[in-house]
Design a protein around this motif. Sequence first.
Motif, short mmCIF file in Angstrom:
data_model
loop_
_atom_site.label_atom_id
_atom_site.label_comp_id
_atom_site.label_asym_id
_atom_site.label_seq_id
_atom_site.Cartn_x
_atom_site.Cartn_y
_atom_site.Cartn_z
N SER A 59 0.83 -1.21 0.00
CA SER A 59 0.00 0.00 0.00
C SER A 59 0.86 1.26 0.00
CB SER A 59 -0.93 0.01 1.21
OG SER A 59 -0.19 -0.08 2.43
N ASP A 60 2.00 1.22 0.72
CA ASP A 60 2.91 2.37 0.74
C ASP A 60 3.56 2.55 -0.63
OD1 ASP A 60 2.36 2.84 3.40
OD2 ASP A 60 4.12 1.74 4.13
N LEU A 61 3.98 1.45 -1.22
CA LEU A 61 4.65 1.51 -2.52
C LEU A 61 3.71 2.07 -3.60
CD1 LEU A 61 6.39 -1.99 -2.44
CD2 LEU A 61 7.40 0.23 -1.86
N VAL A 62 2.52 1.54 -3.64
CA VAL A 62 1.55 1.99 -4.64
C VAL A 62 1.21 3.46 -4.43
CG1 VAL A 62 -0.81 1.72 -5.49
CG2 VAL A 62 0.59 -0.30 -5.02
N ALA A 63 1.04 3.87 -3.19
CA ALA A 63 0.70 5.26 -2.88
C ALA A 63 1.79 6.21 -3.36
CB ALA A 63 0.48 5.43 -1.39
N ILE A 64 3.04 5.82 -3.17
CA ILE A 64 4.16 6.67 -3.58
C ILE A 64 4.18 6.85 -5.09
CG2 ILE A 64 6.68 6.76 -3.76
CD1 ILE A 64 6.74 5.51 -0.92
N PHE A 65 4.05 5.75 -5.83
CA PHE A 65 4.13 5.85 -7.29
C PHE A 65 2.88 6.50 -7.88
CE2 PHE A 65 7.62 2.91 -6.73
CZ PHE A 65 8.49 3.25 -7.77
N GLU A 66 1.72 6.22 -7.30
CA GLU A 66 0.49 6.81 -7.84
C GLU A 66 0.37 8.29 -7.51
OE1 GLU A 66 -2.89 4.55 -6.62
OE2 GLU A 66 -2.59 3.02 -8.18
N SER A 67 1.12 8.75 -6.51
CA SER A 67 1.06 10.17 -6.15
C SER A 67 1.61 11.07 -7.26
CB SER A 67 1.87 10.42 -4.87
OG SER A 67 3.26 10.33 -5.12
N GLY A 68 2.51 10.51 -8.06
CA GLY A 68 3.13 11.30 -9.12
C GLY A 68 4.23 12.22 -8.61
N ALA A 79 21.20 13.95 -14.48
CA ALA A 79 20.08 13.13 -14.01
C ALA A 79 19.69 13.58 -12.61
CB ALA A 79 20.47 11.66 -14.00
N LYS A 80 18.39 13.68 -12.37
CA LYS A 80 17.91 14.10 -11.06
C LYS A 80 16.70 13.28 -10.65
CE LYS A 80 19.43 18.94 -11.30
NZ LYS A 80 19.02 20.35 -11.16
N MET A 81 16.52 13.19 -9.33
CA MET A 81 15.34 12.51 -8.78
C MET A 81 14.61 13.49 -7.88
SD MET A 81 14.38 9.34 -9.31
CE MET A 81 12.71 8.73 -9.05
N PHE A 82 13.29 13.48 -7.97
CA PHE A 82 12.48 14.42 -7.20
C PHE A 82 11.44 13.69 -6.35
CE2 PHE A 82 14.02 16.75 -10.83
CZ PHE A 82 14.28 18.02 -10.35
N TRP A 83 11.24 14.16 -5.16
CA TRP A 83 10.04 13.87 -4.37
C TRP A 83 9.48 15.25 -4.05
CZ3 TRP A 83 6.52 10.42 -3.47
CH2 TRP A 83 5.65 10.56 -2.39
N ILE A 84 8.73 15.77 -4.98
CA ILE A 84 8.28 17.15 -5.03
C ILE A 84 9.50 18.06 -5.24
CG2 ILE A 84 7.02 19.02 -3.88
CD1 ILE A 84 5.53 16.88 -2.27
N ASP A 85 10.44 18.06 -4.28
CA ASP A 85 11.69 18.81 -4.43
C ASP A 85 12.81 17.87 -4.88
OD1 ASP A 85 10.59 21.27 -3.49
OD2 ASP A 85 10.73 20.51 -1.44
N ASP A 86 13.93 18.45 -5.26
CA ASP A 86 15.10 17.70 -5.72
C ASP A 86 15.72 16.94 -4.54
OD1 ASP A 86 17.42 16.74 -6.84
OD2 ASP A 86 18.04 18.64 -7.71
N VAL A 113 8.80 -0.02 -10.45
CA VAL A 113 9.94 0.71 -11.01
C VAL A 113 10.05 0.45 -12.51
CG1 VAL A 113 12.45 0.85 -11.07
CG2 VAL A 113 11.26 0.85 -8.88
N HIS A 114 9.87 -0.79 -12.92
CA HIS A 114 9.94 -1.11 -14.35
C HIS A 114 8.90 -0.32 -15.15
CE1 HIS A 114 12.79 -3.93 -13.14
NE2 HIS A 114 12.15 -5.07 -13.30
N GLN A 115 7.69 -0.21 -14.60
CA GLN A 115 6.64 0.55 -15.27
C GLN A 115 7.06 2.00 -15.44
OE1 GLN A 115 3.22 -0.12 -12.76
NE2 GLN A 115 2.81 -2.15 -13.59
N ALA A 116 7.65 2.57 -14.40
CA ALA A 116 8.09 3.96 -14.46
C ALA A 116 9.23 4.14 -15.45
CB ALA A 116 8.52 4.43 -13.07
N GLU A 117 10.13 3.17 -15.50
CA GLU A 117 11.26 3.25 -16.41
C GLU A 117 10.82 3.17 -17.87
OE1 GLU A 117 14.77 1.22 -13.71
OE2 GLU A 117 13.35 -0.07 -14.76
N ARG A 118 9.92 2.26 -18.14
CA ARG A 118 9.44 2.11 -19.52
C ARG A 118 8.66 3.34 -19.97
NH1 ARG A 118 8.04 -3.77 -17.65
NH2 ARG A 118 9.85 -4.93 -18.42
#
Length: 230
Positions: A59-68, A79-86, A113-118
């Motif tokens: 439930s935590d994993l799905v919530a994080i990815f579905e939040s966008g 290359a950068k990664m964001f959780w709202i902020d950098d 992760v694979h879904q996000a990468e593709r």
Amino acid sequence: MIITIDGPSGAGKSTLALNIAKHLNFSYLNSGYFYRGLAYVLKTFYGYDEQKMKNPADSDLVAIFESGNLKYAYENGVAKMFWIDDITFFLKDPEISRCAAFLGQNETVRTLVHQAERAFIADHDSVIEGRACGSVIFPQAEVKFFLTATVQVRAARLQDDQAKRGNVMSMQEAIEQINLRDQMDLQRPVEPLIKPQGAIELDSTNHDAHELFQVALQVIKSWIHRKHKG
């Protein structure tokens, strides 16, 4: 066109992938950033410790990815990664690295992760580096590399990388970290690290980044030439 670079931690995948992407003006995907970013979010905002990272709640994993809010970006050669902020700066922290390795053994994590990468590389010529890139995520890749180096060389690179961040790590500690990550990658039940079918193996032990880049570029150019000729 898709180019994948698989291999163990510290082999030099990121440097090679970035050099190729910049030269060819391709998009670049660091698959490890998703696992590290997810580890950072779970630790910082969901209160996870290393033990809980071994069995994260779906439930935590799905919530994080579905939040966008967990987003990867590649702009102007960075290359950068964001959780709202950098949050890119935090991704190389040793604890985040260990947590990311635990998450990498979870089937739900890898599926998300694979879904996000593709989705990220859709309709883009791309260079992707990480583990299971050429074997599982993008088996259709036109050119595949498998990058290796000795444990000692990879440990020295880890030690140097941590020193740049102000973290003191002895060579013995670095070797232990590399050996632990190798063990987890090779023995995990979900998508263990393997040399993808058809991948060309490159050893970075005695070659600098420029030499490796030149070798890889010749392989890519040969593939492009054969395609156009055919």
